[in-house]
Enzyme design. Structure first.
Site, PDB file in Angstrom:
ATOM      1  CB  CYS A  13      -0.976  -0.017   1.181  1.00 25.43           C
ATOM      2  SG  CYS A  13      -0.236   0.230   2.818  1.00 25.43           S
ATOM      3  CG  ASN A  16       4.549  -1.668   5.126  1.00 26.65           C
ATOM      4  OD1 ASN A  16       5.664  -1.954   5.526  1.00 26.65           O
ATOM      5  ND2 ASN A  16       3.610  -2.584   4.988  1.00 26.65           N
ATOM      6  CB  CYS A  18      -3.630   1.284   7.328  1.00 25.39           C
ATOM      7  SG  CYS A  18      -3.511   2.705   8.425  1.00 25.39           S
ATOM      8  NE  ARG A  19      -4.450   1.353   1.852  1.00 26.67           N
ATOM      9  CZ  ARG A  19      -4.311   2.028   0.711  1.00 26.67           C
ATOM     10  NH1 ARG A  19      -5.198   1.865  -0.249  1.00 26.67           N
ATOM     11  NH2 ARG A  19      -3.304   2.849   0.529  1.00 26.67           N
ATOM     12  CB  SER A  20       0.568  -3.390   2.801  1.00 24.49           C
ATOM     13  OG  SER A  20       1.301  -2.404   3.473  1.00 24.49           O
ATOM     14  CG  ASP A 136      -5.175   5.039   3.309  1.00 23.25           C
ATOM     15  OD1 ASP A 136      -5.264   4.611   4.480  1.00 23.25           O
ATOM     16  OD2 ASP A 136      -4.202   5.691   2.898  1.00 23.25           O
TER      17      ASP A 136
END
Length: 169
Positions: A13, A16, A18-20, A136
């Protein structure tokens, strides 16, 4: 795909945090549950949060579902990743473009023959969230972090099915 060498997946993301990292832990959970020899890591296209732990809200929501993100640390996507990973999964279309641009640099610096990574969208095979960006959650509320988890679980399962087929073939 050799059964000896682990297949390597990198979730990417922007920052690095939150999402990934969420995708990394969820994907690893489903690979382990299906006994697949797959290593999962994560990175960001930016270097906004070098060596930082995942966002506390991501950690909190993940923990409610039994996932532990606390040991992860943010890092930036690097040229060498295109030689070391088999599959690089972008969380959204903007990061997908950034990853493709970086891969072109990797081709020039490392040489085409050194690269093994295929690039795809996290939701590429996910019938529930087909081709949708993982939004996000950073500037939003709790529902955004829950949506990231829902989508990471759904997309990870879809990828596990695809990779199982590839490993059989």
């Amino acid at each position: 795909m050799s059964s000896q060498t682990p297949y390597k997946v990198l979730c990417v993301c922007l920052g690095n945090i939150c999402r990934s990292p969420t995708a990394e832990v969820v994907f690893r959970h489903y690979c382990d549950a299906h006994q697949l020899n797959i290593e999962v890591d994560s990175a960001g296209t930016s270097n906004y949060h070098p060596n930082k732990a995942p966002d506390l809200r991501s950690q909190k929501h993940a923990k409610h579902r039994g996932y532990d993100l606390s040991a992860l640390r943010a890092r930036q996507l690097k040229l060498q990743d295109f030689a070391e990973f088999d599959l690089i999964l972008a969380m959204d279309y903007e990061n997908l473009e950034d990853i493709q641009d970086l891969m072109q640099q990797a081709q020039l610096v490392l040489g085409q023959h050194m690269l093994r990574a295929k690039i795809a969208l996290m939701s590429q095979h996910d019938q529930k969230f087909l081709q949708q960006a993982v939004p996000d959650p950073y500037y939003g509320g709790d529902d955004g972090f829950e949506r990231v988890l829902d989508q990471c679980e759904s997309s990870s399962l879809a990828w596990v099915q695809v990779l199982q087929q590839q490993m059989k073939g």
